[in-house]
Design an enzyme around this catalytic site. Structure first.
Site, PDB file in Angstrom:
ATOM      1  N   LYS A  22       0.840  -1.209   0.000  1.00  0.00           N
ATOM      2  CA  LYS A  22       0.000   0.000   0.000  1.00  0.00           C
ATOM      3  C   LYS A  22       0.870   1.252   0.000  1.00  0.00           C
ATOM      4  O   LYS A  22       0.644   2.182  -0.776  1.00  0.00           O
ATOM      5  CB  LYS A  22      -0.890   0.000   1.237  1.00  0.00           C
ATOM      6  N   ASN A  23       1.896   1.268   0.850  1.00  0.00           N
ATOM      7  CA  ASN A  23       2.680   2.495   1.030  1.00  0.00           C
ATOM      8  C   ASN A  23       3.733   2.726  -0.053  1.00  0.00           C
ATOM      9  O   ASN A  23       4.444   3.729  -0.017  1.00  0.00           O
ATOM     10  CB  ASN A  23       3.307   2.523   2.430  1.00  0.00           C
ATOM     11  N   ARG A  92      -4.952  10.655   4.337  1.00  0.00           N
ATOM     12  CA  ARG A  92      -3.865  11.636   4.476  1.00  0.00           C
ATOM     13  C   ARG A  92      -2.842  11.539   3.361  1.00  0.00           C
ATOM     14  O   ARG A  92      -2.183  12.507   3.022  1.00  0.00           O
ATOM     15  CB  ARG A  92      -3.122  11.438   5.781  1.00  0.00           C
ATOM     16  N   CYS A 116      -4.918  12.629  12.457  1.00  0.00           N
ATOM     17  CA  CYS A 116      -5.663  11.370  12.400  1.00  0.00           C
ATOM     18  C   CYS A 116      -5.536  10.760  13.792  1.00  0.00           C
ATOM     19  O   CYS A 116      -4.931  11.345  14.692  1.00  0.00           O
ATOM     20  CB  CYS A 116      -5.100  10.439  11.329  1.00  0.00           C
ATOM     21  N   ARG A 121       0.257  14.698  12.654  1.00  0.00           N
ATOM     22  CA  ARG A 121       0.682  14.422  11.270  1.00  0.00           C
ATOM     23  C   ARG A 121       0.869  15.702  10.447  1.00  0.00           C
ATOM     24  O   ARG A 121       0.265  15.884   9.395  1.00  0.00           O
ATOM     25  CB  ARG A 121      -0.306  13.487  10.574  1.00  0.00           C
ATOM     26  N   PRO A 122       1.655  16.668  10.915  1.00  0.00           N
ATOM     27  CA  PRO A 122       1.855  17.904  10.129  1.00  0.00           C
ATOM     28  C   PRO A 122       2.590  17.622   8.819  1.00  0.00           C
ATOM     29  O   PRO A 122       3.193  16.559   8.646  1.00  0.00           O
ATOM     30  CB  PRO A 122       2.701  18.776  11.047  1.00  0.00           C
ATOM     31  N   VAL A 123       2.535  18.585   7.897  1.00  0.00           N
ATOM     32  CA  VAL A 123       3.236  18.450   6.610  1.00  0.00           C
ATOM     33  C   VAL A 123       4.183  19.626   6.389  1.00  0.00           C
ATOM     34  O   VAL A 123       4.503  19.987   5.250  1.00  0.00           O
ATOM     35  CB  VAL A 123       2.229  18.331   5.440  1.00  0.00           C
ATOM     36  N   GLN A 125       7.341  19.856   6.686  1.00  0.00           N
ATOM     37  CA  GLN A 125       8.585  19.540   5.975  1.00  0.00           C
ATOM     38  C   GLN A 125       8.361  19.473   4.455  1.00  0.00           C
ATOM     39  O   GLN A 125       9.225  19.832   3.670  1.00  0.00           O
ATOM     40  CB  GLN A 125       9.163  18.202   6.480  1.00  0.00           C
ATOM     41  N   ASP A 308       4.810   0.746  12.137  1.00  0.00           N
ATOM     42  CA  ASP A 308       3.600   0.084  11.619  1.00  0.00           C
ATOM     43  C   ASP A 308       3.488  -1.364  12.088  1.00  0.00           C
ATOM     44  O   ASP A 308       2.496  -2.024  11.776  1.00  0.00           O
ATOM     45  CB  ASP A 308       3.594   0.128  10.086  1.00  0.00           C
ATOM     46  N   ARG A 400      -8.812  -0.491   4.612  1.00  0.00           N
ATOM     47  CA  ARG A 400      -7.945   0.507   3.963  1.00  0.00           C
ATOM     48  C   ARG A 400      -6.594  -0.098   3.611  1.00  0.00           C
ATOM     49  O   ARG A 400      -5.933   0.343   2.678  1.00  0.00           O
ATOM     50  CB  ARG A 400      -7.709   1.687   4.900  1.00  0.00           C
TER      51      ARG A 400
HETATM   52  C1  EPZ Z   1       4.284   7.065   6.369  1.00  0.00           C
HETATM   53  O1  EPZ Z   1       3.496   8.090   6.942  1.00  0.00           O
HETATM   54  C2  EPZ Z   1       3.376   5.856   6.252  1.00  0.00           C
HETATM   55  N1  EPZ Z   1       2.262   6.166   5.361  1.00  0.00           N
HETATM   56  C3  EPZ Z   1       2.856   5.464   7.641  1.00  0.00           C
HETATM   57  O2  EPZ Z   1       2.079   4.275   7.495  1.00  0.00           O
HETATM   58  C4  EPZ Z   1       4.064   5.156   8.529  1.00  0.00           C
HETATM   59  O3  EPZ Z   1       3.602   4.856   9.834  1.00  0.00           O
HETATM   60  C5  EPZ Z   1       4.991   6.379   8.576  1.00  0.00           C
HETATM   61  O4  EPZ Z   1       5.386   6.743   7.230  1.00  0.00           O
HETATM   62  C6  EPZ Z   1       6.259   6.117   9.379  1.00  0.00           C
HETATM   63  O5  EPZ Z   1       6.941   5.024   8.843  1.00  0.00           O
HETATM   64  C7  EPZ Z   1       2.480   6.148   4.018  1.00  0.00           C
HETATM   65  O6  EPZ Z   1       3.573   5.892   3.550  1.00  0.00           O
HETATM   66  C8  EPZ Z   1       1.303   6.458   3.151  1.00  0.00           C
HETATM   67  P1  EPZ Z   1       6.260  10.473   8.408  1.00  0.00           P
HETATM   68  P2  EPZ Z   1       4.049   9.615   6.938  1.00  0.00           P
HETATM   69  O7  EPZ Z   1       6.148  11.713   7.605  1.00  0.00           O
HETATM   70  O8  EPZ Z   1       4.929   9.839   5.793  1.00  0.00           O
HETATM   71  C9  EPZ Z   1       6.466  13.899  11.691  1.00  0.00           C
HETATM   72  C10 EPZ Z   1       0.215   2.910   7.808  1.00  0.00           C
HETATM   73  O9  EPZ Z   1      -0.242   2.370   8.836  1.00  0.00           O
HETATM   74  N2  EPZ Z   1       6.376  14.846  10.563  1.00  0.00           N
HETATM   75  O10 EPZ Z   1       7.413   9.553   8.151  1.00  0.00           O
HETATM   76  O11 EPZ Z   1       2.871  10.509   7.135  1.00  0.00           O
HETATM   77  C11 EPZ Z   1       5.215  13.062  11.868  1.00  0.00           C
HETATM   78  O12 EPZ Z   1       4.255  13.737  12.637  1.00  0.00           O
HETATM   79  C12 EPZ Z   1       0.678   4.337   7.863  1.00  0.00           C
HETATM   80  O13 EPZ Z   1       0.351   2.334   6.696  1.00  0.00           O
HETATM   81  C13 EPZ Z   1       6.397  16.212  10.807  1.00  0.00           C
HETATM   82  O14 EPZ Z   1       6.452  16.656  11.959  1.00  0.00           O
HETATM   83  O15 EPZ Z   1       4.923   9.643   8.256  1.00  0.00           O
HETATM   84  C14 EPZ Z   1       5.749  11.827  12.551  1.00  0.00           C
HETATM   85  O16 EPZ Z   1       5.854  12.094  13.945  1.00  0.00           O
HETATM   86  C15 EPZ Z   1       0.437   4.972   9.224  1.00  0.00           C
HETATM   87  N3  EPZ Z   1       6.327  17.084   9.757  1.00  0.00           N
HETATM   88  C16 EPZ Z   1       7.148  11.658  11.963  1.00  0.00           C
HETATM   89  O17 EPZ Z   1       7.487  12.939  11.417  1.00  0.00           O
HETATM   90  C17 EPZ Z   1       6.258  16.638   8.457  1.00  0.00           C
HETATM   91  O18 EPZ Z   1       6.210  17.483   7.528  1.00  0.00           O
HETATM   92  C18 EPZ Z   1       7.251  10.629  10.849  1.00  0.00           C
HETATM   93  O19 EPZ Z   1       6.189  10.865   9.957  1.00  0.00           O
HETATM   94  C19 EPZ Z   1       6.238  15.242   8.226  1.00  0.00           C
HETATM   95  C20 EPZ Z   1       6.318  14.371   9.284  1.00  0.00           C
END
Ligand code: EPZ
Length: 421
Positions: A22-23, A92, A116, A121-123, A125, A308, A400
């Site tokens: 999926k990811n 998301r 969520c 989950r901020p964006v 970065q 995960d 999902r």
């Molecule tokens: C991806 O989410 C995966 N989703 C998640 O899988 C997975 O848990 C996660 O990576 C960590 O491995 C997909 O790939 C679609 P991150 P993502 O950005 O990219 C913080 C599942 O169950 N952060 O690596 O959203 C964030 O809050 C899902 O399949 C910021 O602060 O995760 C978190 O604490 C759940 N600012 C950490 O970084 C940002 O701009 C890692 O998040 C981006 C992230």
């Protein structure tokens, strides 16, 4: 809403096939936006999140053809670089259209995904990186607005390792003017799979899978065909289900190469695992003991233990011998499965981002509620070993991310059925 009814006590045995990841599929579907030529993807899992992403792309003007696990996307007539709140709020990962839209169209309006169940989950970065590449990015009325004539290559450094942040910026950099270097990049296999698809489309990328990815921008990308890699989290989930039930299970279509941290912990718990990857086939086989030993874990970015897989390991620790300390370092609220597992008789104490789990001899079946994708599947694993019947409500979360979950478990002998609402 549908629910799952499980009668525990069956030792899983037999073999199942693992689906596409999926990811990996979600960012790779968005990569189609970068080209005016068709992108054909195989081994695409049939999941609700994939369906949502295809709908989102179609309303942008992407022509989508799908037959079972093969999807062809043609973004030659892309005419609406907008990701509306109504669609983004359900998934998301929609934020992954932002980088490709800015790179291809020079403009994008993407709803903020919002938080969520597992965290804010901020964006930030994703936005910071696009700004560093010359885009004007504002956030107004819940939408990210980005404008640029053409992105410029830049040296980017993310404050923390972010999987979709790395993926968004890597896709954007493919069409930028000049070279982009992403430092502190995510190393997940799904990032590597996306890079391989982009390279097949004509992108110039090196370093994917390490923490420094270099992208030399090109004028345009062409079409390609790409096979989505197997889902390591689905595989890890079924390994945990087999381990919890003292089972003997073979997973086909996947090998343990991307699961070293998870396999290590299952070996520590007392399982025997073999795996092979040849031109002919790839598989992982697990033989589990009658009772597991509890294993402590600390989640961290790849190649360390994946967040995960935390909920699934909490389920197996609930019935293992001994106690375990489980530290969640990625998300701030990813223990919601704990209270539901306690309803089944688990002995869990939460202190901030640490869970202390002491195994009990037997869980008792009860009615529990799913809250997010991986929390849901930890309840399924617990239900497989609980005494009596367990009913899991709100299982749309499961749909999902797990293709044909109850069919695959039933194929391994589990007593499980879906009750339509
Ligand atoms: C991806 O989410 C995966 N989703 C998640 O899988 C997975 O848990 C996660 O990576 C960590 O491995 C997909 O790939 C679609 P991150 P993502 O950005 O990219 C913080 C599942 O169950 N952060 O690596 O959203 C964030 O809050 C899902 O399949 C910021 O602060 O995760 C978190 O604490 C759940 N600012 C950490 O970084 C940002 O701009 C890692 O998040 C981006 C992230």
């Amino acid at each position: 809403m549908d629910k799952l009814i499980i009668t525990g006590g069956v030792r899983l045995s037999g073999e199942i096939a693992i689906s596409g990841a999926k990811n990996a599929a979600l960012p790779i579907l968005c990569a189609s936006l970068l080209s005016a030529e068709p992108l054909t993807l195989t081994n695409v899992p049939e999941l609700n999140d994939i369906g949502t992403m295809l709908k989102l792309l179609a309303q942008m003007g992407v022509k989508v053809e799908r037959s079972a696990h093969t999807v062809t996307l043609d973004a030659s007539a892309l005419n609406n670089p907008l990701a509306p709140y109504e669609m983004v709020k359900t998934m998301r990962a929609s934020i992954l259209v932002l980088g490709p839209l800015v790179a291809r169209c020079g403009t994008a309006k993407v709803s903020l995904p919002g938080g969520c169940a597992i965290g804010a989950r901020p964006v930030d970065q994703h936005i910071k990186g696009l700004q560093a590449m010359g885009a004007t990015v504002t956030v107004e009325h819940g939408y990210v607005h980005a404008e640029v004539t053409r992105l410029k290559g830049a040296r980017l450094f993310t404050d923390m390792v972010t999987v979709t942040g790395t993926e968004n910026l890597m896709m954007a950099a493919c069409l930028a003017d000049g070279v982009t270097v992403i430092e502190n990049a995510a190393r997940e296999p799904e990032v590597v799979d996306l890079a391989q698809c982009l390279i097949a489309m004509g992108a110039k990328i090196s370093g994917a899978g390490t923490d420094v990815i270099r992208i030399e921008g090109v004028e345009r990308l062409h079409g390609a065909t790409h096979r989505i890699l197997p889902d390591r989290i689905e595989a890890g989930t079924y390994l945990c289900a087999a381990a919890a039930t003292g089972g003997s299970v073979t997973l086909n279509g996947v090998s343990s190469g991307y699961l070293d941290a998870v396999v290590d912990k299952l070996l520590d718990a007392g399982c025997e695992i073999t795996s092979e990857k040849t031109a002919a086939r790839e598989f992982i086989h697990i033989e589990a003991p009658a009772r597991l030993k509890a294993v402590s874990i600390r989640t961290a970015p790849y190649p360390a233990f994946p967040t995960d897989m935390q909920a699934q390991f909490m389920a197996i620790n609930c019935v293992a011998e001994g106690s375990a300390v489980m530290r969640e370092t990625i998300f701030e609220n990813r223990f919601m499965h704990a209270v539901e597992l306690q309803r089944l008789g688990a002995n869990i104490k939460i202190d901030g981002n640490v869970a202390f789990v002491t195994g009990v001899a037997q869980l008792q079946g009860a009615t529990v509620m799913a809250t997010d994708l991986r929390a849901s599947v930890s309840l399924v694993i617990a239900g497989l070993v609980a005494e009596g019947e367990t009913q899991i409500e709100r299982i749309y979360h499961l749909d999902r991310g797990y293709e044909h979950l109850e069919e695959k478990l039933a194929q391994l002998g589990a007593k499980i059925r879906r009750e339509k609402a």
